[in-house]
Design an enzyme around this catalytic site. Sequence first.
Site, short mmCIF file in Angstrom:
data_model
loop_
_atom_site.label_atom_id
_atom_site.label_comp_id
_atom_site.label_asym_id
_atom_site.label_seq_id
_atom_site.Cartn_x
_atom_site.Cartn_y
_atom_site.Cartn_z
N CYS A 152 61.70 10.86 4.62
CA CYS A 152 61.27 10.15 3.62
C CYS A 152 59.99 9.63 3.84
O CYS A 152 59.50 9.67 2.74
CB CYS A 152 62.75 9.89 2.97
SG CYS A 152 61.99 8.96 1.53
N CYS A 179 58.45 11.90 0.96
CA CYS A 179 58.83 10.75 0.00
C CYS A 179 57.70 10.15 0.39
O CYS A 179 56.61 9.91 -0.58
CB CYS A 179 59.76 10.42 -0.43
SG CYS A 179 61.37 11.68 -0.21
N LYS A 231 54.29 11.14 0.72
CA LYS A 231 53.24 12.51 -0.90
C LYS A 231 53.54 12.14 -1.51
O LYS A 231 52.18 11.78 -2.38
CB LYS A 231 54.76 13.31 -0.80
CG LYS A 231 54.33 14.43 -1.60
CD LYS A 231 55.12 13.95 -2.74
CE LYS A 231 56.07 12.84 -3.59
NZ LYS A 231 57.58 13.73 -3.54
N TYR A 262 60.19 21.69 -5.75
CA TYR A 262 58.59 20.75 -5.73
C TYR A 262 58.11 20.66 -4.34
O TYR A 262 56.72 20.07 -4.96
CB TYR A 262 60.14 19.43 -4.79
CG TYR A 262 61.08 19.37 -5.53
CD1 TYR A 262 61.30 18.21 -5.81
CD2 TYR A 262 62.67 19.39 -5.91
CE1 TYR A 262 62.36 17.20 -6.68
CE2 TYR A 262 63.32 19.96 -5.91
CZ TYR A 262 63.75 18.13 -6.85
OH TYR A 262 64.41 17.89 -7.14
N GLU A 299 53.63 19.36 -6.11
CA GLU A 299 53.31 18.10 -5.55
C GLU A 299 52.07 18.42 -4.48
O GLU A 299 51.19 17.86 -4.77
CB GLU A 299 54.49 17.52 -4.57
CG GLU A 299 55.56 17.08 -5.47
CD GLU A 299 56.81 16.49 -5.22
OE1 GLU A 299 58.01 16.36 -5.83
OE2 GLU A 299 56.80 16.74 -3.64
N HIS A 343 58.11 0.28 -28.32
CA HIS A 343 56.63 0.60 -29.49
C HIS A 343 55.15 -0.68 -29.27
O HIS A 343 55.10 -1.49 -28.95
CB HIS A 343 57.35 0.39 -31.27
CG HIS A 343 56.07 0.85 -31.54
ND1 HIS A 343 55.78 2.31 -31.27
CD2 HIS A 343 54.93 0.51 -32.58
CE1 HIS A 343 54.66 3.01 -32.89
NE2 HIS A 343 53.87 1.80 -32.99
N GLU A 378 60.24 5.26 -26.60
CA GLU A 378 61.08 5.59 -27.21
C GLU A 378 60.75 6.88 -27.92
O GLU A 378 62.48 6.96 -28.74
CB GLU A 378 59.68 4.28 -27.96
CG GLU A 378 58.15 4.95 -28.48
CD GLU A 378 58.01 4.11 -30.12
OE1 GLU A 378 58.61 3.34 -30.76
OE2 GLU A 378 56.53 4.80 -29.55
P1 NDP Z 1 62.53 23.73 -2.39
O1 NDP Z 1 64.05 24.44 -2.41
O2 NDP Z 1 62.44 23.03 -4.25
O3 NDP Z 1 61.88 25.21 -2.72
C1 NDP Z 1 61.76 26.16 -2.30
C2 NDP Z 1 60.52 27.60 -2.80
O4 NDP Z 1 59.98 28.45 -2.16
C3 NDP Z 1 61.40 28.05 -3.97
O5 NDP Z 1 60.32 28.37 -4.97
C4 NDP Z 1 61.04 29.62 -3.45
O6 NDP Z 1 61.72 31.07 -4.41
C5 NDP Z 1 60.71 29.21 -2.50
N1 NDP Z 1 60.27 30.60 -1.21
C6 NDP Z 1 62.01 30.71 -1.04
N2 NDP Z 1 62.08 30.87 0.25
C7 NDP Z 1 60.32 32.27 0.47
C8 NDP Z 1 59.86 33.14 0.52
N3 NDP Z 1 60.33 33.99 1.85
N4 NDP Z 1 58.73 34.01 -0.20
C9 NDP Z 1 58.03 33.26 -1.12
N5 NDP Z 1 59.04 31.96 -1.35
C10 NDP Z 1 60.04 31.66 -1.17
O7 NDP Z 1 62.02 23.51 -1.26
P2 NDP Z 1 60.51 22.91 -0.35
O8 NDP Z 1 60.47 23.15 0.04
O9 NDP Z 1 59.81 22.77 -2.20
O10 NDP Z 1 61.81 21.49 -0.65
C11 NDP Z 1 62.42 21.23 0.20
C12 NDP Z 1 63.62 20.04 0.39
O11 NDP Z 1 63.28 18.76 -0.04
C13 NDP Z 1 64.50 20.17 -1.27
O12 NDP Z 1 65.59 20.76 -1.23
C14 NDP Z 1 64.39 18.75 -2.68
O13 NDP Z 1 65.34 18.20 -2.29
C15 NDP Z 1 63.39 17.91 -0.86
N6 NDP Z 1 62.27 17.48 -1.88
C16 NDP Z 1 62.46 16.67 -2.89
C17 NDP Z 1 61.42 15.78 -3.54
C18 NDP Z 1 61.55 15.42 -4.74
O14 NDP Z 1 62.83 15.10 -4.42
N7 NDP Z 1 60.79 14.62 -5.03
C19 NDP Z 1 59.76 16.41 -2.86
C20 NDP Z 1 59.92 17.27 -1.92
C21 NDP Z 1 60.75 17.76 -1.45
P3 NDP Z 1 62.70 30.92 -5.66
O15 NDP Z 1 63.05 29.85 -6.62
O16 NDP Z 1 62.26 31.78 -5.85
O17 NDP Z 1 63.45 30.64 -4.56
#
Ligand code: NDP
Length: 495
Positions: A70, A75, A78, A210, A214, A469, A474
């Site tokens: 983080c 976080c 980022k 995510y 982002e 407001h 709101e």
């Molecule tokens: P996520 O699990 O959020 O998303 C992964 C994405 O990659 C999904 O869209 C998934 O598709 C896709 N994917 C997975 N495998 C493949 C593949 N082989 N080929 C193509 N696409 C694929 O992971 P992130 O890496 O974005 O984030 C990791 C973690 O970090 C998350 O668990 C999140 O909680 C945390 N995080 C939180 C943030 C916040 O609170 N703002 C910010 C950044 C990260 P599909 O949906 O189809 O499975």
Amino acid sequence: MARKMQIDGELENSNKEESQYDFDLFVIGAGSGGVRAARFSAQYGAKVGICELPFHPISSEVLGGVGGTCVIRGCVPKKILVYGASFGPELEDARNFGWELNNKIDFNWKKLLHKKTEEIIRLNGIYKRLLSNAGVKLYEGEGKVVGPNEVELTQLDGTKICYSAKHVLIATGSRSERPDIPGQELAITSDEALSLDELPKRAVVLGGGYIAVEFASIWRGMGATVDLCFRKELPLTYFDNEMRAAVARNLEGRGINLHPSTNLIELVKTEEGIRVLTDNDQEIVADIVLFATGRIPTTKRLNLQAVGVELDEIGAIKVDEYSRTNIPSIWAIGDVTNRMNLTPVALMEGTCFAKTVFGGQLSKPDYSNVPTAVFCVPPLSVVGLTEEEAIEQAKGDVLIFTSTFNPMRNTISGRQEKTIMKLVVDAETDKVIGASMCGPDAAEIMQGIAIALKCGATKAMFDSTVGIHPSAAEEFVTMRTLTRRVSKPKTKLQE
Ligand code: NDP
């Protein structure tokens, strides 16, 4: 109940013993969860040691650092980049508010990178001080479990040293996973994306989660051409479908090229850049390809199978509702357990661990109504159930209230981007069981809404709350007209 008494008994007895261990608690991993658990345990009187690899402010090869993902490579950096990326479009919006921007405005990536690194170093120092002020002994090195009560530490000079502890807590987090695509070594992950020497002019992002949306927003905001490829029809699987569509519209509105239902099949290095081939026969040339396809728990080098700690099929540590593994002296919290992978959740798990083990209060993390935000531009923030989950879970009908509007500043700036808000209400109890917002300041607004949901607020209570407001927030207390009433589809037996 039987389990509760068993845990009570075990901890009571173990706390009465004369300690034959070096530590009451040894924590492996000083990220958000590990630091929280270590500090709070020490404040309850435990003798605590913690280990973590040293942090290198630039290199993405050394994945250490007190503060963890983080603070060091997640976080915090980022969000700094999101702020950085937001100024460009905001300066454009400022024109109709009377700001004359006649001269060319330059963006200095290296300056932002430098300021970001300074801030990470500052926070790393704060986290170290938090530990020492709490009386926690920090060891720089890599820890692994060598017995139910033994941790082996490999120090920076390569020497190994063993410490015994009554309780061992694993809080080693997760790391980026790379899909096995030919040419994958040409791609980067979010670790490197946070410290690029040069700002890319052309970026391809793979993933719809995510991190993908982002970083697409960050690079687009800084002026790059961005192609976002994801395998579903909409990004952000598991979020409310209406909100997913809103995010997709906004990303596109901001100039990001969306490639839904798309997989990458090959990356090839060419003189012009990295040539990316998709399964829709598209060819995109980019300076940077980011793989944002999820993260996996960091368990490989911990020697867990050798000591009998059970892992699941992706390598996450299996724990009970108190974060205890199948080995009674070994516990685990945070992303390494793959429950709900969010920093504040790891903090909650760390707090509950310390209370349970050293505070004399059995305490289970509560995963209901955990709010979250995706910091795309503009952000999406949610709490509680999506419309789809509510329809699935509610006993009776679900009432949906939505508001889609032009934020006041857009009426002047001319930006074509609507804010959308939604409340999901259980028709039987009138309780608000889900809320979402996609628009400026969504995360700031949703934190307060999350308190209301946690308190079990009804829609009538939302309606009787006086608005602020003029504000976008709101709208959450003025959504009086029902958008739709949804009945659960009848099963064959009911028909
Ligand atoms: P996520 O699990 O959020 O998303 C992964 C994405 O990659 C999904 O869209 C998934 O598709 C896709 N994917 C997975 N495998 C493949 C593949 N082989 N080929 C193509 N696409 C694929 O992971 P992130 O890496 O974005 O984030 C990791 C973690 O970090 C998350 O668990 C999140 O909680 C945390 N995080 C939180 C943030 C916040 O609170 N703002 C910010 C950044 C990260 P599909 O949906 O189809 O499975």
